[in-house]
Motif scaffolding. Structure first.
Motif, PDB file in Angstrom:
ATOM      1  N   LEU A 148      42.034 -22.208   9.422  1.00 30.76           N
ATOM      2  CA  LEU A 148      40.978 -21.454   8.746  1.00 30.76           C
ATOM      3  C   LEU A 148      39.838 -21.197   9.722  1.00 30.76           C
ATOM      4  CD1 LEU A 148      40.730 -23.124   5.214  1.00 30.76           C
ATOM      5  CD2 LEU A 148      41.476 -20.801   5.723  1.00 30.76           C
ATOM      6  N   TYR A 149      39.149 -20.058   9.522  1.00 29.01           N
ATOM      7  CA  TYR A 149      38.048 -19.676  10.410  1.00 29.01           C
ATOM      8  C   TYR A 149      36.830 -19.327   9.561  1.00 29.01           C
ATOM      9  CZ  TYR A 149      41.710 -19.343  13.943  1.00 29.01           C
ATOM     10  OH  TYR A 149      42.741 -19.633  14.789  1.00 29.01           O
ATOM     11  N   GLN A 166      25.450 -23.024  21.938  1.00 26.49           N
ATOM     12  CA  GLN A 166      25.462 -21.677  22.501  1.00 26.49           C
ATOM     13  C   GLN A 166      25.979 -20.667  21.468  1.00 26.49           C
ATOM     14  OE1 GLN A 166      24.276 -20.831  25.352  1.00 26.49           O
ATOM     15  NE2 GLN A 166      24.064 -22.789  26.440  1.00 26.49           N
ATOM     16  N   PRO A 167      25.452 -19.426  21.494  1.00 23.15           N
ATOM     17  CA  PRO A 167      25.989 -18.383  20.611  1.00 23.15           C
ATOM     18  C   PRO A 167      27.487 -18.193  20.881  1.00 23.15           C
ATOM     19  CG  PRO A 167      23.928 -17.665  21.597  1.00 23.15           C
ATOM     20  CD  PRO A 167      24.308 -18.940  22.286  1.00 23.15           C
ATOM     21  N   GLY A 168      28.276 -18.142  19.815  1.00 22.57           N
ATOM     22  CA  GLY A 168      29.709 -17.965  19.957  1.00 22.57           C
ATOM     23  C   GLY A 168      30.490 -19.253  20.141  1.00 22.57           C
ATOM     24  N   PHE A 169      29.768 -20.390  20.188  1.00 28.19           N
ATOM     25  CA  PHE A 169      30.459 -21.676  20.323  1.00 28.19           C
ATOM     26  C   PHE A 169      31.329 -21.926  19.085  1.00 28.19           C
ATOM     27  CE2 PHE A 169      30.504 -26.222  19.214  1.00 28.19           C
ATOM     28  CZ  PHE A 169      31.198 -26.713  20.312  1.00 28.19           C
ATOM     29  N   VAL A 170      32.542 -22.447  19.313  1.00 30.26           N
ATOM     30  CA  VAL A 170      33.479 -22.716  18.221  1.00 30.26           C
ATOM     31  C   VAL A 170      33.691 -24.219  18.101  1.00 30.26           C
ATOM     32  CG1 VAL A 170      35.800 -22.373  17.322  1.00 30.26           C
ATOM     33  CG2 VAL A 170      34.644 -20.495  18.510  1.00 30.26           C
ATOM     34  N   GLN A 171      33.385 -24.748  16.929  1.00 29.19           N
ATOM     35  CA  GLN A 171      33.559 -26.177  16.649  1.00 29.19           C
ATOM     36  C   GLN A 171      34.858 -26.374  15.868  1.00 29.19           C
ATOM     37  OE1 GLN A 171      30.462 -27.834  14.196  1.00 29.19           O
ATOM     38  NE2 GLN A 171      31.144 -29.940  14.480  1.00 29.19           N
ATOM     39  N   THR A 172      35.678 -27.313  16.279  1.00 29.45           N
ATOM     40  CA  THR A 172      36.950 -27.607  15.611  1.00 29.45           C
ATOM     41  C   THR A 172      36.784 -28.818  14.701  1.00 29.45           C
ATOM     42  OG1 THR A 172      38.203 -26.778  17.508  1.00 29.45           O
ATOM     43  CG2 THR A 172      39.387 -28.164  15.929  1.00 29.45           C
ATOM     44  N   ILE A 173      37.140 -28.634  13.431  1.00 36.65           N
ATOM     45  CA  ILE A 173      37.082 -29.730  12.468  1.00 36.65           C
ATOM     46  C   ILE A 173      38.519 -29.968  11.994  1.00 36.65           C
ATOM     47  CG2 ILE A 173      36.116 -30.545  10.293  1.00 36.65           C
ATOM     48  CD1 ILE A 173      33.796 -28.619  10.715  1.00 36.65           C
ATOM     49  N   GLU A 174      39.069 -31.058  12.406  1.00 40.64           N
ATOM     50  CA  GLU A 174      40.474 -31.342  12.129  1.00 40.64           C
ATOM     51  C   GLU A 174      40.722 -31.653  10.651  1.00 40.64           C
ATOM     52  OE1 GLU A 174      41.736 -34.464  14.698  1.00 40.64           O
ATOM     53  OE2 GLU A 174      41.534 -33.270  16.540  1.00 40.64           O
ATOM     54  N   LEU A 198      40.078 -26.443  10.828  1.00 41.12           N
ATOM     55  CA  LEU A 198      39.039 -25.453  10.538  1.00 41.12           C
ATOM     56  C   LEU A 198      38.267 -25.175  11.825  1.00 41.12           C
ATOM     57  CD1 LEU A 198      37.054 -23.808   8.760  1.00 41.12           C
ATOM     58  CD2 LEU A 198      35.914 -25.979   8.217  1.00 41.12           C
ATOM     59  N   TYR A 199      38.068 -23.887  12.126  1.00 38.48           N
ATOM     60  CA  TYR A 199      37.330 -23.485  13.320  1.00 38.48           C
ATOM     61  C   TYR A 199      36.056 -22.767  12.877  1.00 38.48           C
ATOM     62  CZ  TYR A 199      41.733 -24.537  15.615  1.00 38.48           C
ATOM     63  OH  TYR A 199      42.864 -25.176  16.072  1.00 38.48           O
ATOM     64  N   VAL A 200      34.907 -23.354  13.257  1.00 37.46           N
ATOM     65  CA  VAL A 200      33.601 -22.801  12.873  1.00 37.46           C
ATOM     66  C   VAL A 200      32.959 -22.167  14.099  1.00 37.46           C
ATOM     67  CG1 VAL A 200      31.341 -23.273  11.881  1.00 37.46           C
ATOM     68  CG2 VAL A 200      33.343 -24.551  11.087  1.00 37.46           C
ATOM     69  N   GLU A 201      32.728 -20.850  14.031  1.00 40.13           N
ATOM     70  CA  GLU A 201      32.053 -20.134  15.121  1.00 40.13           C
ATOM     71  C   GLU A 201      30.578 -19.966  14.759  1.00 40.13           C
ATOM     72  OE1 GLU A 201      32.015 -15.762  17.340  1.00 40.13           O
ATOM     73  OE2 GLU A 201      33.578 -16.241  15.879  1.00 40.13           O
ATOM     74  N   TYR A 202      29.693 -20.284  15.708  1.00 44.38           N
ATOM     75  CA  TYR A 202      28.255 -20.245  15.430  1.00 44.38           C
ATOM     76  C   TYR A 202      27.626 -18.968  15.955  1.00 44.38           C
ATOM     77  CZ  TYR A 202      28.653 -25.040  13.899  1.00 44.38           C
ATOM     78  OH  TYR A 202      29.009 -26.166  13.203  1.00 44.38           O
ATOM     79  N   ASN A 203      26.904 -18.336  15.050  1.00 39.27           N
ATOM     80  CA  ASN A 203      26.161 -17.122  15.373  1.00 39.27           C
ATOM     81  C   ASN A 203      24.677 -17.460  15.349  1.00 39.27           C
ATOM     82  OD1 ASN A 203      25.544 -14.323  15.697  1.00 39.27           O
ATOM     83  ND2 ASN A 203      25.175 -14.185  13.492  1.00 39.27           N
ATOM     84  N   VAL A 204      23.985 -17.241  16.468  1.00 39.12           N
ATOM     85  CA  VAL A 204      22.568 -17.595  16.583  1.00 39.12           C
ATOM     86  C   VAL A 204      21.723 -16.356  16.317  1.00 39.12           C
ATOM     87  CG1 VAL A 204      20.759 -18.517  18.073  1.00 39.12           C
ATOM     88  CG2 VAL A 204      23.103 -19.404  18.250  1.00 39.12           C
ATOM     89  N   VAL A 205      20.781 -16.466  15.365  1.00 35.90           N
ATOM     90  CA  VAL A 205      19.898 -15.362  14.998  1.00 35.90           C
ATOM     91  C   VAL A 205      18.525 -15.583  15.610  1.00 35.90           C
ATOM     92  CG1 VAL A 205      18.817 -14.117  13.105  1.00 35.90           C
ATOM     93  CG2 VAL A 205      21.140 -14.960  12.851  1.00 35.90           C
ATOM     94  N   LEU A 206      18.043 -14.588  16.354  1.00 39.93           N
ATOM     95  CA  LEU A 206      16.709 -14.658  16.951  1.00 39.93           C
ATOM     96  C   LEU A 206      15.678 -14.087  15.979  1.00 39.93           C
ATOM     97  CD1 LEU A 206      17.590 -13.410  20.553  1.00 39.93           C
ATOM     98  CD2 LEU A 206      17.349 -15.763  19.766  1.00 39.93           C
ATOM     99  N   PRO A 207      14.444 -14.576  16.008  1.00 35.73           N
ATOM    100  CA  PRO A 207      13.405 -14.026  15.135  1.00 35.73           C
ATOM    101  C   PRO A 207      13.082 -12.585  15.520  1.00 35.73           C
ATOM    102  CG  PRO A 207      12.448 -15.560  16.719  1.00 35.73           C
ATOM    103  CD  PRO A 207      13.928 -15.682  16.863  1.00 35.73           C
ATOM    104  N   SER A 208      12.717 -11.770  14.527  1.00 28.53           N
ATOM    105  CA  SER A 208      12.401 -10.364  14.788  1.00 28.53           C
ATOM    106  C   SER A 208      11.077 -10.206  15.543  1.00 28.53           C
ATOM    107  CB  SER A 208      12.337  -9.588  13.470  1.00 28.53           C
ATOM    108  OG  SER A 208      11.382 -10.181  12.593  1.00 28.53           O
ATOM    109  N   HIS A 209      10.147 -11.177  15.383  1.00 32.17           N
ATOM    110  CA  HIS A 209       8.892 -11.153  16.146  1.00 32.17           C
ATOM    111  C   HIS A 209       8.319 -12.564  16.191  1.00 32.17           C
ATOM    112  CE1 HIS A 209       7.515 -10.981  11.958  1.00 32.17           C
ATOM    113  NE2 HIS A 209       6.401 -11.566  12.401  1.00 32.17           N
ATOM    114  N   ILE A 210       7.459 -12.825  17.167  1.00 31.82           N
ATOM    115  CA  ILE A 210       6.788 -14.122  17.288  1.00 31.82           C
ATOM    116  C   ILE A 210       5.291 -13.902  17.460  1.00 31.82           C
ATOM    117  CG2 ILE A 210       8.781 -15.367  18.220  1.00 31.82           C
ATOM    118  CD1 ILE A 210       7.696 -14.930  20.996  1.00 31.82           C
ATOM    119  N   SER A 211       4.517 -14.837  16.983  1.00 32.41           N
ATOM    120  CA  SER A 211       3.052 -14.735  17.054  1.00 32.41           C
ATOM    121  C   SER A 211       2.565 -15.066  18.475  1.00 32.41           C
ATOM    122  CB  SER A 211       2.417 -15.695  16.049  1.00 32.41           C
ATOM    123  OG  SER A 211       2.675 -17.030  16.437  1.00 32.41           O
TER     124      SER A 211
END
Length: 369
Positions: free
Chosen positions: A275-276, A311-319, A335-348
């Protein structure tokens, strides 16, 4: 079928006879049913309740009852005795010890003869999509199929009654005609062709069935239940035997359901037993780590934990958190979990200064090196 099952069914058979039901009711027929009606009812019910196909505990009893009812009612002599004197009359006719045929022999003989006498209709294949969650945990899914069945009124004859079917006068019932053609003056040739008056059937209908208009079949919506087993493979074929379009000129073909999971964009994905899942995290979690929960397909919770940088795109394996194996539901894939990192649209401006100080510090540079 194993010998043990055969013996068990025979035991059930004799028990059922002790409290025998009306044989016409067993086949869901009226006492005026024709031989064709009896054959049609047996074909339908014997397939429905055959122990190799129907695992319901009561199906074996029904299979035996249906076979006995067909054995008696399909025999003109036995049927006449039964109509007048019931089961006791049959027993007396056979010298006080009534003979009961093996229900599996009846089934084999019936469909063996049918296979030689009648051609088989086409098999239809349908792509059947189900939720991936149903393929993960198993489910019973009700669905409908539109098809053509023999007209209930005329049982596929196309006539208003049996008396409205006459022998074709054009061919005398043979279905064929001899046509004489002149080749040369004084020379003729005879050819045999299908009778144009009856279409080669040898019979003509003088009054059409009012229910189907002489078409012999009618539209019907059939209801079924698909049993999806946990871990069922993609493209697994489930065969509904003899449930295709019916026609008096052929045995109904099969309906094949090719089971696949629905495509859910952005959701769970499957590849065989794996599963992904794509999990979205913030920049702070990507840098500092996190501890969060993921709700699985059957509702149980899977803990997702990361310490340090992701890291963005890192895949964690959960047996052991993938699909259950079809051969052994106690074992699972991964189960393979791929991580997507979201950057803020703006910073103060304040946050920018803090980040600049952090990224330009000697500790950060040392860590990077």
């Amino acid at each position: 079928m194993p010998l043990f099952h055969v013996c068990t069914l025979f035991l059930l058979f004799f028990i059922a006879l002790a409290t025998a039901a009306d044989l016409y009711k067993v086949l869901d027929l009226h006492r005026s049913a024709s031989d064709k009606d009896i054959r049609y009812a047996y074909k339908k019910l014997s397939r429905k309740y055959h122990p190799d196909k129907n695992k319901d505990p009561e199906a074996a009893d029904k299979f035996v009852e249906v076979a006995h009812a067909y054995e008696v009612l399909s025999d003109p002599t036995k049927r006449q005795i039964y109509d007048r004197h019931g089961e006791e009359g049959l027993k007396a006719h056979e010298g006080g010890q009534q003979h009961y045929a093996n229900p599996f022999d009846i089934f084999s003989n019936f469909f063996g003869q049918s296979a030689h006498q009648t051609r088989r209709g086409p098999t239809s294949v349908t792509e059947f999509e189900v939720e991936l969650a149903d393929m993960y945990k198993g489910a019973s899914i009700d669905f409908m199929v539109k098809k053509r069945i023999l007209c209930d009124h005329c049982r596929g004859s196309g006539a208003a009654s049996d008396g409205d079917i006459h022998t074709c006068s054009g061919c005398g019932g043979s279905g064929m005609k001899l046509v004489k053609q002149q080749i040369f003056p004084g020379m003729f040739a005879q050819t045999q062709t299908s009778c144009n008056e009856c279409g080669g059937k040898g019979k003509v209908i003088v009054k059409k069935c009012p229910h189907c208009g002489g078409e012999k079949v009618v539209d019907h919506t059939a209801h079924y239940t698909l049993e999806v087993t946990a871990g069922m493979p993609e493209g697994h074929e489930v065969v509904l035997e003899g449930e295709g379009d019916e026609n008096p000129d052929w045995e109904a073909g099969d309906v094949v359901l090719r089971v696949r999971s629905k495509r859910d964009r952005g959701g769970w994905r499957r590849k065989e037993s794996s599963l992904y899942w794509r999990e979205t995290i913030g920049i702070d979690e990507a840098l500092l780590g996190f501890d969060r929960n993921l709700t699985h397909l059957d509702g149980h919770v899977v803990r997702l934990t990361r310490i340090g940088v992701t890291q963005p795109g890192f895949v964690q394996t959960i047996e052991g958190e993938g699909m259950p194996l079809h051969e052994n539901h106690n074992l699972h894939g991964d189960l393979y979990v791929e991580y997507n990192v979201v950057l803020p649209s703006h910073i103060s401006p304040h946050t920018r200064r803090k980040l600049t100080e952090a990224f330009q510090s000697s500790d950060f540079r040392h860590d990077e090196l």
